[in-house]
Design a protein around this motif. Structure first.
Motif, PDB file in Angstrom:
ATOM      1  N   VAL A  62       0.836  -1.206   0.000  1.00 30.52           N
ATOM      2  CA  VAL A  62       0.000   0.000   0.000  1.00 30.52           C
ATOM      3  C   VAL A  62       0.870   1.255   0.000  1.00 30.52           C
ATOM      4  N   VAL A  63       1.929   1.263   0.791  1.00 30.89           N
ATOM      5  CA  VAL A  63       2.835   2.414   0.830  1.00 30.89           C
ATOM      6  C   VAL A  63       3.491   2.617  -0.528  1.00 30.89           C
ATOM      7  N   LYS A  64       3.977   1.544  -1.142  1.00 35.21           N
ATOM      8  CA  LYS A  64       4.627   1.670  -2.451  1.00 35.21           C
ATOM      9  C   LYS A  64       3.646   2.130  -3.521  1.00 35.21           C
ATOM     10  N   LEU A  65       2.441   1.609  -3.503  1.00 33.57           N
ATOM     11  CA  LEU A  65       1.431   2.024  -4.467  1.00 33.57           C
ATOM     12  C   LEU A  65       1.060   3.495  -4.268  1.00 33.57           C
ATOM     13  N   THR A  66       1.005   3.938  -3.029  1.00 36.96           N
ATOM     14  CA  THR A  66       0.723   5.347  -2.733  1.00 36.96           C
ATOM     15  C   THR A  66       1.846   6.245  -3.254  1.00 36.96           C
ATOM     16  N   ILE A  67       3.085   5.841  -3.047  1.00 34.44           N
ATOM     17  CA  ILE A  67       4.226   6.617  -3.532  1.00 34.44           C
ATOM     18  C   ILE A  67       4.205   6.702  -5.054  1.00 34.44           C
ATOM     19  N   ILE A  68       3.928   5.583  -5.711  1.00 39.63           N
ATOM     20  CA  ILE A  68       3.861   5.590  -7.178  1.00 39.63           C
ATOM     21  C   ILE A  68       2.723   6.486  -7.656  1.00 39.63           C
ATOM     22  N   SER A  69       1.587   6.436  -6.977  1.00 41.54           N
ATOM     23  CA  SER A  69       0.446   7.270  -7.355  1.00 41.54           C
ATOM     24  C   SER A  69       0.776   8.757  -7.220  1.00 41.54           C
ATOM     25  N   ILE A  70       1.416   9.129  -6.136  1.00 40.38           N
ATOM     26  CA  ILE A  70       1.800  10.528  -5.943  1.00 40.38           C
ATOM     27  C   ILE A  70       2.833  10.941  -6.981  1.00 40.38           C
ATOM     28  N   THR A  71       3.770  10.058  -7.293  1.00 41.05           N
ATOM     29  CA  THR A  71       4.764  10.344  -8.318  1.00 41.05           C
ATOM     30  C   THR A  71       4.095  10.594  -9.671  1.00 41.05           C
ATOM     31  N   ILE A  72       3.082   9.794  -9.997  1.00 34.59           N
ATOM     32  CA  ILE A  72       2.333   9.986 -11.249  1.00 34.59           C
ATOM     33  C   ILE A  72       1.629  11.340 -11.235  1.00 34.59           C
ATOM     34  N   LEU A  73       0.997  11.690 -10.124  1.00 36.05           N
ATOM     35  CA  LEU A  73       0.313  12.988 -10.025  1.00 36.05           C
ATOM     36  C   LEU A  73       1.286  14.154 -10.201  1.00 36.05           C
ATOM     37  N   ILE A  74       2.445  14.056  -9.591  1.00 39.39           N
ATOM     38  CA  ILE A  74       3.445  15.120  -9.714  1.00 39.39           C
ATOM     39  C   ILE A  74       3.961  15.196 -11.151  1.00 39.39           C
ATOM     40  N   SER A  75       4.248  14.048 -11.744  1.00 35.49           N
ATOM     41  CA  SER A  75       4.894  14.021 -13.058  1.00 35.49           C
ATOM     42  C   SER A  75       3.954  14.333 -14.217  1.00 35.49           C
ATOM     43  N   PHE A  76       2.711  13.857 -14.137  1.00 35.79           N
ATOM     44  CA  PHE A  76       1.812  13.967 -15.286  1.00 35.79           C
ATOM     45  C   PHE A  76       0.498  14.677 -14.991  1.00 35.79           C
ATOM     46  N   ILE A  82      -9.391   6.706 -15.403  1.00 35.00           N
ATOM     47  CA  ILE A  82      -8.862   5.675 -16.307  1.00 35.00           C
ATOM     48  C   ILE A  82      -7.406   5.977 -16.669  1.00 35.00           C
ATOM     49  N   THR A  83      -7.127   7.198 -17.074  1.00 35.82           N
ATOM     50  CA  THR A  83      -5.763   7.584 -17.456  1.00 35.82           C
ATOM     51  C   THR A  83      -4.823   7.493 -16.259  1.00 35.82           C
ATOM     52  N   PHE A  84      -5.282   7.970 -15.113  1.00 35.97           N
ATOM     53  CA  PHE A  84      -4.472   7.896 -13.906  1.00 35.97           C
ATOM     54  C   PHE A  84      -4.171   6.444 -13.544  1.00 35.97           C
ATOM     55  N   GLY A  85      -5.192   5.585 -13.596  1.00 36.72           N
ATOM     56  CA  GLY A  85      -5.001   4.166 -13.293  1.00 36.72           C
ATOM     57  C   GLY A  85      -4.049   3.491 -14.261  1.00 36.72           C
ATOM     58  N   LYS A  86      -4.174   3.813 -15.544  1.00 35.36           N
ATOM     59  CA  LYS A  86      -3.297   3.226 -16.558  1.00 35.36           C
ATOM     60  C   LYS A  86      -1.848   3.645 -16.324  1.00 35.36           C
ATOM     61  N   ARG A  87      -1.647   4.933 -16.062  1.00 30.78           N
ATOM     62  CA  ARG A  87      -0.284   5.428 -15.830  1.00 30.78           C
ATOM     63  C   ARG A  87       0.318   4.831 -14.560  1.00 30.78           C
ATOM     64  N   THR A  88      -0.487   4.736 -13.526  1.00 34.25           N
ATOM     65  CA  THR A  88      -0.003   4.142 -12.278  1.00 34.25           C
ATOM     66  C   THR A  88       0.344   2.671 -12.475  1.00 34.25           C
ATOM     67  N   PHE A  89      -0.525   1.944 -13.181  1.00 36.40           N
ATOM     68  CA  PHE A  89      -0.274   0.525 -13.431  1.00 36.40           C
ATOM     69  C   PHE A  89       0.996   0.322 -14.248  1.00 36.40           C
ATOM     70  N   VAL A  90       1.174   1.117 -15.297  1.00 38.82           N
ATOM     71  CA  VAL A  90       2.355   0.960 -16.159  1.00 38.82           C
ATOM     72  C   VAL A  90       3.633   1.284 -15.381  1.00 38.82           C
ATOM     73  N   LEU A  91       3.624   2.356 -14.598  1.00 38.08           N
ATOM     74  CA  LEU A  91       4.815   2.678 -13.804  1.00 38.08           C
ATOM     75  C   LEU A  91       5.088   1.581 -12.775  1.00 38.08           C
ATOM     76  N   PHE A  92       4.049   1.058 -12.143  1.00 37.59           N
ATOM     77  CA  PHE A  92       4.223  -0.033 -11.183  1.00 37.59           C
ATOM     78  C   PHE A  92       4.779  -1.274 -11.878  1.00 37.59           C
ATOM     79  N   LEU A  93       4.278  -1.578 -13.065  1.00 40.57           N
ATOM     80  CA  LEU A  93       4.756  -2.733 -13.825  1.00 40.57           C
ATOM     81  C   LEU A  93       6.215  -2.559 -14.234  1.00 40.57           C
ATOM     82  N   ILE A  94       6.560  -1.387 -14.747  1.00 42.67           N
ATOM     83  CA  ILE A  94       7.942  -1.122 -15.153  1.00 42.67           C
ATOM     84  C   ILE A  94       8.876  -1.199 -13.949  1.00 42.67           C
TER      85      ILE A  94
END
Length: 124
Positions: A62-76, A82-94
């Motif tokens: 949960v902490v890692k997913l939260t950090i990735i989500s905040i990183t996506i919000l800051i970056s993009f 839908i777009t937010f979920g896709k970007r978060t999923f792709v960054l988490f996958l990468i």
């Protein structure tokens, strides 16, 4: 084990920049460089969470997913769910693939320090 905080943060800033750049290429995102840099800085600073005592796997996830989500919000920024979920999923996958690749490489390139130390000894 000694952890140098400046090295930890700096190396994670570089890695986060690389991961965010790969995300922009995969998803063909138009981005502003300063936002990617800000997201990388946040990711680098958030790497300090490894110093926290972790309780269980779910909390860690949960902490890692939260950090990735905040990183996506800051970056993009935020467009829609839908777009937010896709970007978060792709960054988490990468990020997961990159971590797996690094662990695989470390398992292949293990150095036997016992073997190295044996050659350092001198016979009198």
């Amino acid at each position: 084990m000694t952890i140098y905080i400046d090295t930890l943060i700096f190396s994670n800033i570089i890695i986060d920049y690389l991961l965010l750049s790969i995300t922009t290429k995969i998803l063909k995102i138009n981005y502003k460089l300063y936002r990617i840099i800000l997201g990388s800085l946040f990711g680098g600073i958030s790497s300090l969470t490894i110093l926290l005592p972790w309780g269980n796997f779910l909390f860690n996830f949960v902490v890692k997913l939260t950090i990735i989500s905040i990183t996506i919000l800051i970056s993009f920024g935020y467009i829609n769910k839908i777009t937010f979920g896709k970007r978060t999923f792709v960054l988490f996958l990468i990020t997961s693939l990159f971590s797996g690749l690094i662990l695989f490489m470390l398992s292949i390139i293990t150095v036997s320090y016992t073997h190295l130390r044996a050659h350092e000894t001198r016979s009198n």
